[in-house]
Structures are given as structure tokens and as C-alpha cells.
Design a protein around this motif. Structure first.
Motif, short mmCIF file in Angstrom:
data_model
loop_
_atom_site.label_atom_id
_atom_site.label_comp_id
_atom_site.label_asym_id
_atom_site.label_seq_id
_atom_site.Cartn_x
_atom_site.Cartn_y
_atom_site.Cartn_z
N ARG A 1 5.42 45.72 39.38
CA ARG A 1 4.36 46.01 38.41
C ARG A 1 3.66 47.33 38.76
N ARG A 2 3.32 47.51 40.04
CA ARG A 2 2.64 48.75 40.44
C ARG A 2 3.54 49.97 40.18
N ASP A 3 4.82 49.84 40.49
CA ASP A 3 5.75 50.95 40.26
C ASP A 3 5.84 51.28 38.77
N GLU A 4 5.92 50.23 37.94
CA GLU A 4 6.05 50.46 36.49
C GLU A 4 4.77 51.06 35.92
N ILE A 5 3.61 50.60 36.38
CA ILE A 5 2.34 51.17 35.91
C ILE A 5 2.26 52.65 36.30
N ASP A 6 2.63 52.97 37.54
CA ASP A 6 2.61 54.37 37.98
C ASP A 6 3.58 55.21 37.14
N ASN A 7 4.74 54.64 36.88
CA ASN A 7 5.75 55.36 36.10
C ASN A 7 5.26 55.65 34.69
N ARG A 8 4.66 54.63 34.06
CA ARG A 8 4.17 54.82 32.69
C ARG A 8 2.99 55.79 32.66
N SER A 9 2.15 55.73 33.66
CA SER A 9 1.02 56.66 33.73
C SER A 9 1.50 58.09 33.84
N LEU A 10 2.55 58.31 34.64
CA LEU A 10 3.10 59.66 34.78
C LEU A 10 3.71 60.15 33.48
N MET A 11 4.41 59.25 32.77
CA MET A 11 5.02 59.64 31.50
C MET A 11 3.95 60.01 30.48
N LEU A 12 2.88 59.22 30.43
CA LEU A 12 1.79 59.52 29.50
C LEU A 12 1.09 60.82 29.89
N ALA A 13 0.92 61.03 31.19
CA ALA A 13 0.29 62.27 31.66
C ALA A 13 1.13 63.49 31.29
N GLU B 1 7.37 44.56 24.36
CA GLU B 1 6.11 43.93 23.97
C GLU B 1 5.69 42.86 24.98
N ARG B 2 6.68 42.11 25.49
CA ARG B 2 6.36 40.95 26.33
C ARG B 2 6.71 41.24 27.79
N PRO B 3 5.91 40.74 28.72
CA PRO B 3 6.14 41.05 30.13
C PRO B 3 7.49 40.57 30.64
N GLU B 4 8.00 39.48 30.08
CA GLU B 4 9.29 38.96 30.53
C GLU B 4 10.44 39.93 30.26
N GLN B 5 10.23 40.85 29.31
CA GLN B 5 11.30 41.75 28.89
C GLN B 5 11.39 43.02 29.74
N ARG B 6 10.43 43.24 30.62
CA ARG B 6 10.48 44.44 31.46
C ARG B 6 11.61 44.31 32.48
N GLN B 7 12.21 45.44 32.83
CA GLN B 7 13.25 45.43 33.85
C GLN B 7 12.61 45.27 35.22
N ARG B 8 13.28 44.53 36.09
CA ARG B 8 12.74 44.24 37.43
C ARG B 8 13.82 44.34 38.48
N ARG B 9 13.38 44.60 39.71
CA ARG B 9 14.32 44.61 40.84
C ARG B 9 14.49 43.22 41.43
N TRP B 10 13.43 42.40 41.42
CA TRP B 10 13.51 41.11 42.09
C TRP B 10 14.26 40.10 41.21
N VAL B 11 15.11 39.32 41.82
CA VAL B 11 15.89 38.31 41.08
C VAL B 11 15.71 36.92 41.68
N LYS B 12 15.41 36.84 42.97
CA LYS B 12 15.23 35.55 43.60
C LYS B 12 14.01 34.84 43.01
N ASN B 13 14.17 33.57 42.70
CA ASN B 13 13.09 32.75 42.14
C ASN B 13 12.67 33.20 40.74
N ARG B 14 13.51 33.98 40.06
CA ARG B 14 13.15 34.39 38.69
C ARG B 14 13.27 33.16 37.79
N TRP B 15 12.26 32.93 36.96
CA TRP B 15 12.21 31.70 36.17
C TRP B 15 12.20 31.97 34.67
N PHE B 16 12.38 33.21 34.23
CA PHE B 16 12.31 33.52 32.81
C PHE B 16 13.56 34.25 32.37
#
Length: 667
Positions: free
Chosen positions: A614-626, A652-667
Motif C-alpha cells: 500500500r505504501r509503495d502504491e501510494i508513493d507511486n501514484r503520488s509521483l505520477m500525479l506530481a 475502483e476496488r482495493p481487491e483489484q490492485r496488483q500486489r506482491r504478497w500472495v501468502k494468506n491472500r483471501w480475495f
């Protein structure tokens, strides 16, 4: 490639977008021309073959710049052909060829530091890499071996491990791309529109060489670089024909459909390729809200998408993009088996079959995408932190905690971990003093003063936070609180709490501080959250047992409180509606195992993994907007358009974002 070669940087400071690689190489030069073997990898056209010559010249230059770049003017820079030797691996990839060349070139030079540059190293044949192992291992002080590849996975681990310098090249950001294109355009004395340069940058996805080549193409077509000229040269004009065809087809206008096909300046095979790519791009970006790149041209083409979606909604009688998912799937799946055979008759037959499929679309095909949500219209939840697709309503029994209160507590506690990486580790029970009275209003005032004091403490020490619930057990009023104060130890915190309680006409009846929560933070937090919610009661039904069982609230901490006037939970500023909405802007909503009824995953280890992503994605989006704001700072209309274009591509939905973590993923 004329312009791409003409404007190839020859100093470190002129290389855009490769800050890490440039810093490592320039620091080696500034530390005394340190010779290292370098492994450069990343996509084609991003500067691998630019960085190696700069480093090679810097190792030999007699007048270095302050940043360690070669001057480009001294006789040693001019004589680079005597110490920089490039080996084109695809032309001679065999072991014997590499061995022979290395034998001739791998020898010290008394006047220069040699650089042996193996380009496109992924083409090495069996045994060729082994020839280089010994020279790489010994790291000569007078010879640098540099390897460049766009496919590093094709090189074996033993070979790659021998390099002391691992340099990754990456695509340029939008801002860096426009800066590069502006630099070239100004040197060529071109008139240009920055939006046109941004269009080229997006189409070529930040690949420096491809962008410069594209700019050169557009300049041949038009003396002024405009968005329309860029679209015409780079095949975006065909998008208008494609949209006209699809709109006519969806609306059932046979004459308009034929007219659109006849005016479409593309062969049947090209039409099929474009339809397939465009529908797949729309499926991911507009229906699933996932920023997945299918085809750079189709991804850039946004005109007409809203019209197509609106026409489909009208035809099928649906209201949301998500409800169109099964229809888009059927159209996308049709083209999976399509071919681009040269037989024009076969291609036209495929188009006819596709048109029949679209005409046959009906509401009967539609499968539910989300489970139906039953809402109690008479009961409205005040919280506004949930996405529109999630119900925030539930029956409320006056005087008691409602299911939505429990939901709020669990969701905000989870958000605290996902967004801040913090966990609650403090439990407080605060009692109202006798002089404060025992009626609801007086007690609420005392508790309100205490919470105000606690809020002041948390606000001054971010990311501190707390959740409090007023309660009455056997006629005794109390306030239960769970909290986190990262920068205070237990003794200091207890003194601070006692001072706040005394000023509020309260006293601290219980104080628990888990000093070892760093090692068992997750377990501590969710134990406290469950205990806080253990007073949930539904007098009108049996929901208490079901919900508390699902949430794994231990029976030994469950309570049956008396009804009070204001039983709602109190959240500190960091967990308020306004704060969460702010932190979830740019479509960065948080995950809720509670709303998904994934009871087994409430309080799981996944939250800390989500925090990192989440922190990486927020930073990435902030840089793109900047980047976009910097590009169009003085053009508000274009700025709004580009920001909307960017944000429309985010899920639109948080479940649809790409992620690195896969262990214990429930959605």
C-alpha cells in the motif's frame, strides 16, 4: 534511428531516469576511477549502451567534470576506440568465438583502462558464459568487463553472481519522458504542444529510444508537434473508425455499421487485431478497473469508451460498469480463438460471427457479480469510509452497540495496520468519579472530556490512535479504550493518562501496556480489539452469538452491559471518517476481511504485507500525479483531463490492485 543516435547522452548528468545506475557509476569515478565489472539489464532502448561508453571514457578522461563525467574534449576521450571494445553477441554467440575474441582483447594496456562490452548477452550459446568466469572472478584493475542484456533470466546464476556491479535500467516517468522530448524538440527547433509530447511518452511507455524515434516520425508528418499529429502518425486515428463501428453494432444500426467498416482504413486482419486489443483494454481498465497495459495505442485511446459503455448499458438495461462484466467477457472470449489469416473471406466470416454475437447479447446472459445486499432503508449508518458497493447499514437496538459499530471498530483497526503499520498495545478502563454523578448525561460529559484529552495526546504524537467505548455494567459506568502510543514507554504513558483522567473527573481503573508487543504485535492488537467488542448485544435476536463466534471473541471476556444513552464508539483523529477518506483518496481504499466475511483472515499476518504494498502504491501514484501537475501547471484544462485520464485507469476496488504478497491472500 538518426535522432536517437544524435541525442545519445555522453555525460552522466545528461542521462534521464536512471538515477541509481548513474550514481553508482559516477561515484566509482569520483572515488578514484575505480574499475568494476558491470552487469546492466533492463528493457531495450533505455540507456544500457549509453552508460557503458560514458563509464569507459570516464575511466580514462584527463579532465573529469565535478560529477565524474568525461569531458568529451581531451585526447583520451577522443581516442575511445583504443580502449572501448564492443562485442555484438548475437553475431558471434558461440563459445569458440567468444574465447578467441577474449584472448585477443583481454590484456592490460599501459596507457588506458580497457572496457570490454558484451551487448545483447542473452544470445550467448552454451559454454560461452563459462569462458568469462575466470576474468570476472579476478577483476583486473585495468580492465572492466560490462554486460548488457534485456533478458537477464536467460543468463545463469553463476555467471551473474560474478559481477560486482548490478545496474538496472527502467522506463522513464512521464515527466522525465516529456523533459527528454522537449530537449530534442528544442534542439531541432520544433514547435510543440506538451500534451502531444505526453501522448508520445505514454504510447512509447517511457522507452527513451522509441520516444525519440516517434518524435522524429511526427516531425516528418507535421512541422508543429500537436496531439492530433501524434495520433495520426502513431495510428490513433484508427480509433475513431473503431469506435464508430462498435457503437453502430451495439445500437443495432446495420447501415451505420456497414458505413463504418467501409470507411475504416484498415485491412480485415488489422481490424480484428484492433477490435481484440481494444475490447481487452476496455475490459481491464473500464470494467475491472485494473491498470493493466494491453496495447499502448489502445490504452491511450480513451475517446469513445464512455459512449460504448453507455450504449451497452442502455441496450442491456444495466446501471453499473461491473454489471457489464459478463458481456465483455463473452466478446473478449470470442476473439481468443480468432486468427489473422490472409484469407479475406475467412476474416470477414469472423467479423460476421462477432456481429451476430453482439446482436445476441441479452440480459439473460448476465450473472450476478456481487451477492445481493439487503439494506434496512430506515436505518442509516453515519460512517462514510466505505466504498459505494459495500453496504453500511444494519438494524440498531437503542442503548446498545450495533453490528455496524463492531464493523467500524474491526475495519478501522485493520486500516490502522494496513496504512500505518501500527498495532494497538494499550488497554484502559476509565471510571467516572462519584462526584460526576451516575446519570448518563453527566457520565458522558466526563468521558467526553477524557477522550478530548486523550485525543490531544494522540494528535501530538502521530501515528498514535485510540478507540473508546462507553459502557455500563451492573449500574457502574466505565470507558474501555484500546490505544497505541509508539513513542511513549509504559511508565510515562501511565502518568500522562492519570493526569488526563484527573482533569476529566475520572480515574484509571485498569491500565495494561504490552511492552513486548513488537514481537507479537498482531496477536496483541486483535486480542484487545476482540475484548473491546465483547459487550456487543442484540436483545432482539441471536446475532450476538453468531457474530462474536465468527470474530473469535473469547467467552471469558464477553459482557452483558446495561443500555445507555450514547453507546457509540469514539475514534481518535487518525481513525476519523475525514482522515480515512483523505488517506484513501486516489482510489486507495483499504481491504476489509469483515465486510467479505472472511472471518478466518481477520487479524491475519496479511495486513503487514498489505502495508508494504500500500505504501509503495501510494508513493507511486503520488509521483505520477506530481509529474502531471508539473507538466501542466499553467494549463488547468489539460491538467484536469490528464489527471482524470490517469485516475480512470486505477482500479475502483482495493481487491483489484496488483500486489506482491500472495501468502494468506483471501480475495
Amino acid at each position: 534511428m538518426a535522432w536517437a543516435n544524435d541525442y545519445r547522452p555522453d555525460r552522466f548528468e545528461d542521462v534521464l531516469g536512471q538515477n541509481d545506475s548513474v550514481k553508482q557509476l559516477s561515484q566509482l569515478i569520483l572515488r578514484g576511477r575505480v574499475v568494476r565489472n558491470a552487469f546492466l539489464h533492463g528493457p531495450r532502448g533505455l540507456g544500457k549502451t549509453t552508460l557503458v561508453p560514458i563509464y569507459a571514457k570516464a575511466l580514462n578522461c584527463s579532465k573529469l567534470t565535478e560529477l565524474g563525467s568525461p569531458c568529451g574534449e581531451c585526447h583520451r576521450c577522443q581516442a575511445s576506440s583504443t580502449y572501448l571494445f564492443r562485442y555484438d553477441v548475437p553475431k558471434a554467440p558461440n563459445k569458440e568465438e567468444v574465447q578467441a575474441w577474449l584472448k585477443a582483447m583481454y590484456r592490460p594496456d599501459k596507457d588506458f583502462v580497457r572496457t570490454l562490452f558484451f551487448d545483447e548477452a542473452q544470445a550467448f550459446k552454451a559454454g560461452a558464459m563459462e569462458v568469462l568466469l575466470d576474468p570476472l572472478e579476478e577483476q583486473s584493475p585495468n580492465i572492466s568487463i560490462c554486460i548488457a542484456t534485456s533478458e537477464p533470466w536467460k543468463l545463469n546464476a553463476a555467471f551473474k553472481s560474478r559481477f560486482t556491479l548490478d545496474l538496472v535500467v527502467q522506463p522513464l516517468s512521464l515527466l522525465e519522458s516529456v523533459v527528454l522530448l522537449e530537449r530534442v524538440a528544442k534542439r531541432q527547433r520544433l514547435e510543440y504542444d506538451r500534451q502531444a509530447l505526453a501522448t508520445i511518452a505514454r504510447l512509447k511507455r517511457g522507452y527513451a529510444r522509441d520516444m525519440v524515434q516517434a518524435l522524429e516520425q511526427v516531425s516528418i508528418y507535421s512541422k508543429v508537434i500537436t496531439a492530433d499529429a501524434a495520433k495520426a502518425v502513431l495510428d490513433l486515428e484508427q480509433g475513431a473508425d473503431l469506435v464508430s463501428y462498435l457503437l453502430a453494432l451495439i445500437k443495432g444500426d446495420a447501415d451505420a455499421c456497414v458505413a463504418a467498416k467501409n470507411s475504416w482504413r484498415a485491412t480485415p486482419a488489422e481490424q480484428i487485431v484492433l477490435i481484440r486489443a481494444f475490447l481487452l483494454s476496455m475490459f481491464y481498465r473500464d470494467i475491472m478497473r485494473q491498470n493493466i497495459s494491453i496495447n499502448s495505442i489502445m490504452d491511450e485511446m480513451i475517446e469513445g469508451r464512455d459512449e460504448i459503455i453507455a450504449a451497452l448499458k442502455t441496450r442491456l438495461g444495466v446501471e453499473t460498469n461491473e454489471q457489464l462484466r459478463p458481456y465483455f467477457l463473452s466478446m473478449v472470449e470470442f476473439w481468443f480463438s480468432a486468427t489473422t489469416d490472409r484469407d479475406e473471406g475467412a476474416l470477414n466470416t469472423q467479423m460476421l460471427c462477432f456481429e451476430e454475437l453482439v446482436q445476441s447479447l441479452s440480459v439473460k446472459m448476465m450473472a450476478p457479480v456481487l451477492p445481493e445486499i439487503i439494506e434496512n432503508a430506515s436505518e442509516k449508518q453515519s460512517s462514510n469510509i466505505y466504498p459505494s458497493h459495500v453496504s453500511a447499514t444494519a438494524p440498531t437496538l437503542k442503548g446498545y452497540l450495533a453490528r455496524n459499530d463492531i464493523r467500524d471498530i474491526f475495519n478501522r483497526s485493520s486500516f490502522y495496520v494496513q496504512h500505518y503499520g501500527e498495532h494497538f498495545n494499550v488497554w484502559l478502563t476509565v471510571l467516572a468519579n462519584r462526584r460526576s454523578g451516575t446519570n448518563d448525561i453527566e457520565t458522558s460529559s466526563a468521558f467526553a472530556r477524557f477522550c478530548a484529552g486523550l485525543a490531544e495526546l494522540t494528535d501530538n504524537k502521530p501515528p498514535s490512535a485510540f478507540i473508546a467505548i462507553p459502557e455500563c455494567i451492573d449500574g457502574n459506568f466505565r470507558l474501555n479504550v484500546i490505544a497505541r502510543f509508539p513513542n511513549l514507554d509504559g511508565a510515562i504513558l501511565r502518568r500522562e493518562i492519570d493526569v488526563i483522567a484527573e482533569k476529566s473527573n475520572c480515574n484509571t481503573a485498569e491500565f495494561r501496556f504490552d511492552a513486548k508487543a513488537v514481537k507479537r504485535a498482531h496477536q496483541t492488537q486483535w486480542s484487545l480489539v476482540r475484548e473491546l467488542c465483547a459487550g456487543f448485544v442484540d436483545i432482539g435476536g441471536d446475532e450476538r452469538g453468531d457474530l462474536l463466534e465468527n470474530l473469535k471473541v473469547p467467552k471469558n471476556v464477553r459482557r452483558t452491559p446495561n443500555p445507555i444513552a450514547r453507546p457509540r464508539p469514539i475514534f481518535s483523529t487518525l481513525l476519523s471518517d475525514e482522515a480515512i477518506q483523505r488517506e484513501c483518496s486516489a482510489k486507495m481504499g483499504f481491504l476489509s476481511a469483515f465486510d467479505a466475511e472472511e472471518w478466518e483472515h481477520i487479524g491475519g499476518d496479511w495486513e503487514l504485507e498489505e502495508y508494504k504494498d500500500r505504501r509503495d502504491e501510494i508513493d507511486n501514484r503520488s509521483l505520477m500525479l506530481a509529474d502531471i501537475r508539473a507538466l501542466f501547471e499553467h494549463e488547468p484544462d489539460k491538467l484536469a483531463l490528464e489527471v482524470a485520464r490517469l485516475q480512470n485507469g486505477w482500479p475502483e476496488r482495493p481487491e483489484q490492485r496488483q500486489r506482491r504478497w500472495v501468502k494468506n491472500r483471501w480475495f
